[in-house]
Structure formats: C-alpha cells, structure tokens
Write a protein that holds these residues in place. Structure first.
Motif, PDB file in Angstrom:
ATOM      1  N   VAL A 218       0.735  -1.221   0.055  1.00  0.00           N
ATOM      2  CA  VAL A 218       0.171  -0.026   0.081  1.00  0.00           C
ATOM      3  C   VAL A 218       0.840   1.144   0.079  1.00  0.00           C
ATOM      4  CG1 VAL A 218      -1.795   1.393   1.339  1.00  0.00           C
ATOM      5  CG2 VAL A 218      -1.869  -1.059   1.042  1.00  0.00           C
ATOM      6  N   LEU A 219       2.063   1.048   0.793  1.00  0.00           N
ATOM      7  CA  LEU A 219       2.829   2.095   0.711  1.00  0.00           C
ATOM      8  C   LEU A 219       3.443   2.531  -0.901  1.00  0.00           C
ATOM      9  CD1 LEU A 219       4.765   4.351   2.172  1.00  0.00           C
ATOM     10  CD2 LEU A 219       6.443   2.278   2.353  1.00  0.00           C
TER      11      LEU A 219
ATOM     12  N   ALA B 289       1.568   1.852  -3.383  1.00  0.00           N
ATOM     13  CA  ALA B 289       0.629   2.167  -4.354  1.00  0.00           C
ATOM     14  C   ALA B 289       0.458   4.030  -3.937  1.00  0.00           C
ATOM     15  CB  ALA B 289      -0.425   1.519  -4.002  1.00  0.00           C
ATOM     16  N   ALA B 290       0.352   3.883  -2.486  1.00  0.00           N
ATOM     17  CA  ALA B 290       0.066   5.641  -2.389  1.00  0.00           C
ATOM     18  C   ALA B 290       1.118   6.352  -2.858  1.00  0.00           C
ATOM     19  CB  ALA B 290       0.178   5.582  -0.725  1.00  0.00           C
ATOM     20  N   TRP B 291       2.550   5.972  -2.931  1.00  0.00           N
ATOM     21  CA  TRP B 291       3.535   6.646  -3.243  1.00  0.00           C
ATOM     22  C   TRP B 291       3.237   7.240  -4.771  1.00  0.00           C
ATOM     23  CZ3 TRP B 291       8.973   5.585  -0.935  1.00  0.00           C
ATOM     24  CH2 TRP B 291       9.817   6.615  -1.074  1.00  0.00           C
TER      25      TRP B 291
ATOM     26  N   ILE C 207       0.566   6.909  -6.449  1.00  0.00           N
ATOM     27  CA  ILE C 207      -0.774   7.848  -6.708  1.00  0.00           C
ATOM     28  C   ILE C 207      -0.610   9.166  -6.246  1.00  0.00           C
ATOM     29  CG2 ILE C 207      -3.103   8.547  -5.590  1.00  0.00           C
ATOM     30  CD1 ILE C 207      -3.761   5.355  -5.510  1.00  0.00           C
TER      31      ILE C 207
ATOM     32  N   LEU D  74      -6.625   9.060 -15.707  1.00  0.00           N
ATOM     33  CA  LEU D  74      -7.002   8.268 -14.350  1.00  0.00           C
ATOM     34  C   LEU D  74      -6.582   6.961 -14.132  1.00  0.00           C
ATOM     35  CD1 LEU D  74     -10.315   9.754 -13.168  1.00  0.00           C
ATOM     36  CD2 LEU D  74      -8.137  10.042 -12.182  1.00  0.00           C
TER      37      LEU D  74
ATOM     38  N   VAL E 104      -3.593   6.156 -12.396  1.00  0.00           N
ATOM     39  CA  VAL E 104      -3.825   5.943 -10.945  1.00  0.00           C
ATOM     40  C   VAL E 104      -4.411   4.328 -10.699  1.00  0.00           C
ATOM     41  CG1 VAL E 104      -5.288   6.939  -9.094  1.00  0.00           C
ATOM     42  CG2 VAL E 104      -4.289   8.380 -10.569  1.00  0.00           C
ATOM     43  N   ILE E 105      -5.201   4.203 -11.552  1.00  0.00           N
ATOM     44  CA  ILE E 105      -5.945   2.776 -11.384  1.00  0.00           C
ATOM     45  C   ILE E 105      -4.725   1.581 -11.395  1.00  0.00           C
ATOM     46  CG2 ILE E 105      -7.356   0.973 -12.424  1.00  0.00           C
ATOM     47  CD1 ILE E 105      -9.168   3.374 -13.320  1.00  0.00           C
TER      48      ILE E 105
ATOM     49  N   GLU F 280      -3.383   1.439  -8.044  1.00  0.00           N
ATOM     50  CA  GLU F 280      -4.355   1.121  -7.336  1.00  0.00           C
ATOM     51  C   GLU F 280      -4.337  -0.637  -7.333  1.00  0.00           C
ATOM     52  OE1 GLU F 280      -6.106   3.056  -5.414  1.00  0.00           O
ATOM     53  OE2 GLU F 280      -7.461   1.781  -4.329  1.00  0.00           O
TER      54      GLU F 280
ATOM     55  N   ALA G 133      -1.992  -2.172  -4.821  1.00  0.00           N
ATOM     56  CA  ALA G 133      -2.244  -2.296  -3.340  1.00  0.00           C
ATOM     57  C   ALA G 133      -3.077  -3.733  -3.517  1.00  0.00           C
ATOM     58  CB  ALA G 133      -3.045  -1.196  -3.051  1.00  0.00           C
ATOM     59  N   ILE G 134      -3.942  -3.931  -4.513  1.00  0.00           N
ATOM     60  CA  ILE G 134      -4.727  -5.048  -4.468  1.00  0.00           C
ATOM     61  C   ILE G 134      -3.733  -6.126  -4.636  1.00  0.00           C
ATOM     62  CG2 ILE G 134      -6.611  -6.292  -5.803  1.00  0.00           C
ATOM     63  CD1 ILE G 134      -7.709  -3.574  -6.694  1.00  0.00           C
TER      64      ILE G 134
ATOM     65  N   VAL H 283      -3.202  -6.919  -1.017  1.00  0.00           N
ATOM     66  CA  VAL H 283      -4.201  -7.497  -0.295  1.00  0.00           C
ATOM     67  C   VAL H 283      -4.520  -8.927  -0.456  1.00  0.00           C
ATOM     68  CG1 VAL H 283      -6.817  -7.624  -0.099  1.00  0.00           C
ATOM     69  CG2 VAL H 283      -5.328  -5.351  -0.309  1.00  0.00           C
TER      70      VAL H 283
ATOM     71  N   SER I  95       0.542   5.228   4.934  1.00  0.00           N
ATOM     72  CA  SER I  95       0.631   5.604   3.343  1.00  0.00           C
ATOM     73  C   SER I  95      -0.643   6.236   2.709  1.00  0.00           C
ATOM     74  CB  SER I  95       0.919   4.312   2.571  1.00  0.00           C
ATOM     75  OG  SER I  95       1.647   3.229   3.188  1.00  0.00           O
TER      76      SER I  95
ATOM     77  N   ALA J 107      -0.668   9.992   0.980  1.00  0.00           N
ATOM     78  CA  ALA J 107      -1.172  10.201  -0.478  1.00  0.00           C
ATOM     79  C   ALA J 107      -2.298  11.337  -0.471  1.00  0.00           C
ATOM     80  CB  ALA J 107      -1.509   8.847  -1.004  1.00  0.00           C
TER      81      ALA J 107
ATOM     82  N   LEU K  86      -6.993   2.846  -0.337  1.00  0.00           N
ATOM     83  CA  LEU K  86      -5.885   2.240   0.078  1.00  0.00           C
ATOM     84  C   LEU K  86      -6.063   1.825   1.668  1.00  0.00           C
ATOM     85  CD1 LEU K  86      -2.952   4.133  -1.833  1.00  0.00           C
ATOM     86  CD2 LEU K  86      -4.018   2.043  -2.246  1.00  0.00           C
TER      87      LEU K  86
ATOM     88  N   TYR L  92      -8.367  -1.184   2.082  1.00  0.00           N
ATOM     89  CA  TYR L  92      -7.880  -2.197   2.210  1.00  0.00           C
ATOM     90  C   TYR L  92      -7.176  -2.632   3.543  1.00  0.00           C
ATOM     91  CZ  TYR L  92      -8.255  -1.271  -2.923  1.00  0.00           C
ATOM     92  OH  TYR L  92      -8.734  -1.000  -4.186  1.00  0.00           O
TER      93      TYR L  92
ATOM     94  N   VAL M 290      -7.887  -5.997   5.745  1.00  0.00           N
ATOM     95  CA  VAL M 290      -6.791  -7.195   5.820  1.00  0.00           C
ATOM     96  C   VAL M 290      -6.727  -7.194   7.563  1.00  0.00           C
ATOM     97  CG1 VAL M 290      -4.515  -7.855   5.789  1.00  0.00           C
ATOM     98  CG2 VAL M 290      -5.876  -7.162   3.878  1.00  0.00           C
TER      99      VAL M 290
END
Lengths: 179, 211
Positions: A37-38, A40-42, A44, A66, A69-70, A73, A76-77, A80, B154, B158, B190, B193, B197
């Motif tokens: 997620v880190l 992904a956030a970076w 994004i 966009l 951006v997807i 994302e 991150a999925i 998960v 995170s 963002a 994010l 998610y 979890v």
C-alpha cells in the motif's frame, strides 16, 4: 528425532531460533500489505499531483489519465490478495512444537513471502507513479503521446506481478508441524 | 562449547503487558505534534516514520498489539497538515472555495476512524480472564494492527499531497474538482484495504490451539 532445533549456546543461531516463528509470520503478513500500500500510495500521489497540475491548462487530460492512478491501485490489490493468502497459511501449533525446525521454517517462509511481495509492489508502485506523472505532463502538451507512454507503464506494472507470483510460490513452503 | 536445547518458555504471560503498553505509547505518539517532520522532504519523514515503528516492533520481539495506532495517527496528521497548508495558501486569493476544499482534510480524518475501529477490536480481544491469550493471538493482533497502520500511514500521505495539489489547482481551474475527488477516493481506498486485512487478521486471533 522430531526435529528439535539444537544449536551451540554461543552462536548467532541460538539467538535467531529463539525468536518465535509467529513474530516472523506476523511481520511478514503486515509487510506484504503495508509496504504494497505504501508503494501504491507513493505512486498515486506522484501521478495525482502531476496530473492535477498539468490539468490546470488542459482539463481534457483528467479522465484519460486516471488509468495511471488505477494501475497504482492494482498494486495495492496485489498486496491485499497475498496478505489474505498468507494469513490462511498461518496456523497455531502447540507450544511444545513451536520451536521445531519445521515450524521455524514455516515462519521464515511466510516472512520471506511477505517481504518479496511488499518490496516488489513498493518499487512497482513507485515506477508506475513516475511514468504516470510524465504521461500526464506529455499528454497535456501533445495528445498523441498518451498511448505510447501508457505502453511503458504496462511494462512497469508487470514488476508487481512478478513479485506476487514468486510470493505465492514461496508461501506454499509454509507447512506447520501437525499435532 | 556445549549445545543448548530449546527452553519451553512460550512468552504467553507477557503478551497482554506489551499490548497495553503499546496502546499507551500509541496514544501519546498520535497526539504529539509531528510538525517537525514536515520540514524535511517527504521521503525522509516517511522513512523516519516507518523505521521508528518497525524498529520498535522488531526490537520487542513480543506482540505490541496496538502500536500501529502510531502509524494511523501519523497518516491522519500528515494528510490533514499537508492539505490544510494548501487550503490556507489557496484561501488567500479565493476564500469562497475554502469550504469546498475541506474535503481532503475530512478524508484524512477518516483514517483516524479506521484506526479507532481496529484499536477497539483488538483491545476488547485482549481479555485473559475470559479467554486465554496465547502468543499466537498476540502476534495475530500485532500483524492486524501493523497492516492497518502502515496502510493508513501511506494513504494519509497520498491524501495529503494529492489534496494539496488538488485544492491549489481547483482554485485556478474549477473543472478539476471532480478529478481531484476521484484521485482522493482512490487514495482513501488504500486505507480501506488495510482495514479489511486488519479485520481478517484480528479474527484469526481467537483460533489459537496452543497446549
């Protein structure tokens, strides 16, 4: 012999085997989701801030870009998915068997799988984010460039997939001793 | 040198102590102001946050079940601060847009609520009188909290940076409001998610069968 770990009292191995396999498993699972997620956030925020800045003069680029951006994302999925797979591999063993060689190995396998997925997704998210930001900036100048740079971004997002594949193969090694 | 067999120390007795110690430290850290971190470049403050938390957890080698709230607190604080600065700068020239631009600040605050949810789930799960609390449970809670916390940290970063850029751009080009909201929603997801979890992992905590 049931596989009890016996080490010399004065070696570094003695310290390592005294750490519970649950420590390694817990940190591994947390890293697989947290560091993904880190990444992904970076990605994004790198893409998003460039996209929004470029769109001041060229608002037409917003909806097309966009997709960058997807892509971030999706990273991150991946994290998960692997975290959920790893937590199904987590089993409770009786405390008599907790420091057996087999359960230590299971703990290390979950830890390694988490690190693999987490850091592969970290760099993938970063890569996709930087490419996405350039994609937005160049699309604002010349709209024919969008599709060409998107191809580069697709190559970048394959890095996360590599990490997921290896992580899932590694997680199959996480077999705890049965009672 | 003589060889040493494994001791039967399981650490179960210490699990709740470190859990509650972590809860206290988490509250203190999340209330403490992290303004000094914001003066560094973004990646430095990120590395500082992550390394402090990871170092704390790994050095303990014991479950520190609610330490993650530090990270969620950091994420919400960073998001609020960074986008708040953007709103303030933008509001000088366009004060009528300030209320519309509060959206990133609200979204960063929601991260704190995600942390609160997991904190309550974990701390009501630590009840050694009602149900034995083994090391497995402790580590499941640790993993749950860390997962939610790192994800929230995170996502907060963002949301902060995208919100800052978004509100400034929205002041110059009103068509960008929808685009900014869309990107903020992806960033908020994010943290969601991480929450999902975290909830799945903390539900594993009751399934220990140590004997």
């Amino acid at each position: 012999m049931s596989g009890v770990a016996v080490v010399h009292a004065s070696s570094w191995g003695a310290a390592l085997v005294r750490i519970s396999p649950y420590t390694f498993s817990a940190i591994g699972i947390a890293i697989s989701i947290g560091v993904s997620v880190l990444g992904a956030a970076w990605g994004i925020y790198i893409t998003g801030s460039s996209l929004i800045g470029a769109a001041i003069e060229a608002p037409r680029i917003t909806s097309k870009n966009l997709i960058s951006v997807i892509f971030c994302e999706a990273v991150a999925i991946y994290g998960v998915i692997v975290a959920i797979i790893l937590q199904t591999k987590l089993e409770s063993v009786p405390s008599s068997k907790m420091y057996d060689a087999e359960s230590l190995r299971a703990g290390y396998a979950i830890f390694a799988s988490g690190i693999i997925v987490g850091f592969a997704n970290l760099v993938c998210g970063l890569c996709v984010g930087i490419i996405g930001s350039s994609c937005a900036l160049s699309d604002a100048q010349n709209s024919t460039l969008f599709v060409k740079i998107l191809v580069i971004e697709i190559f970048g997002s394959a890095l996360g997939l590599f990490g997921v594949i290896v992580g899932i193969i590694m997680s199959a090694q996480a077999t705890w001793p049965t009672k | 040198p003589e060889s040493a067999e494994m001791s039967t120390f399981s650490g179960d007795e210490t699990a709740p102590f470190f859990g509650f110690l972590g809860a206290a430290a988490a509250l203190v850290f999340s209330c403490k102001s992290f303004d000094s971190l914001l003066r560094f470049p973004d990646f430095v403050s990120l590395i500082l946050c992550v390394s402090v938390v990871l170092m704390f957890c790994i050095l303990c080698c014991f479950p520190d079940v609610v330490e993650f709230t530090v990270e969620i607190g950091m994420g919400a604080a960073y998001g609020t601060a960074k986008s708040g600065v953007g709103v303030a700068s933008m509001g000088v020239m366009r004060p009528e847009l300030v209320m519309k631009s509060i959206v990133p600040v609200v979204m960063a605050g929601v991260l704190g609520i995600y942390g609160l949810i997991i904190a309550v789930i974990i701390s009501t799960g630590i009840n050694p009188k009602a149900k034995s609390y083994y090391l497995f449970d402790g580590y499941a809670h640790l993993s749950s909290g860390l997962a939610c916390g790192l994800a929230g940290l995170s996502a907060g970063m963002a949301i902060g940076i995208v919100g800052d850029a978004g509100v400034r751009a929205n002041a110059q080009q009103p068509k960008l409001f929808v685009g900014m909201i869309l990107i903020l929603i992806f960033a908020e997801a994010l943290a969601l998610y991480g929450l999902i979890v975290g909830i799945i992992l903390s539900s594993r905590a009751g399934q220990s069968r140590a004997e």
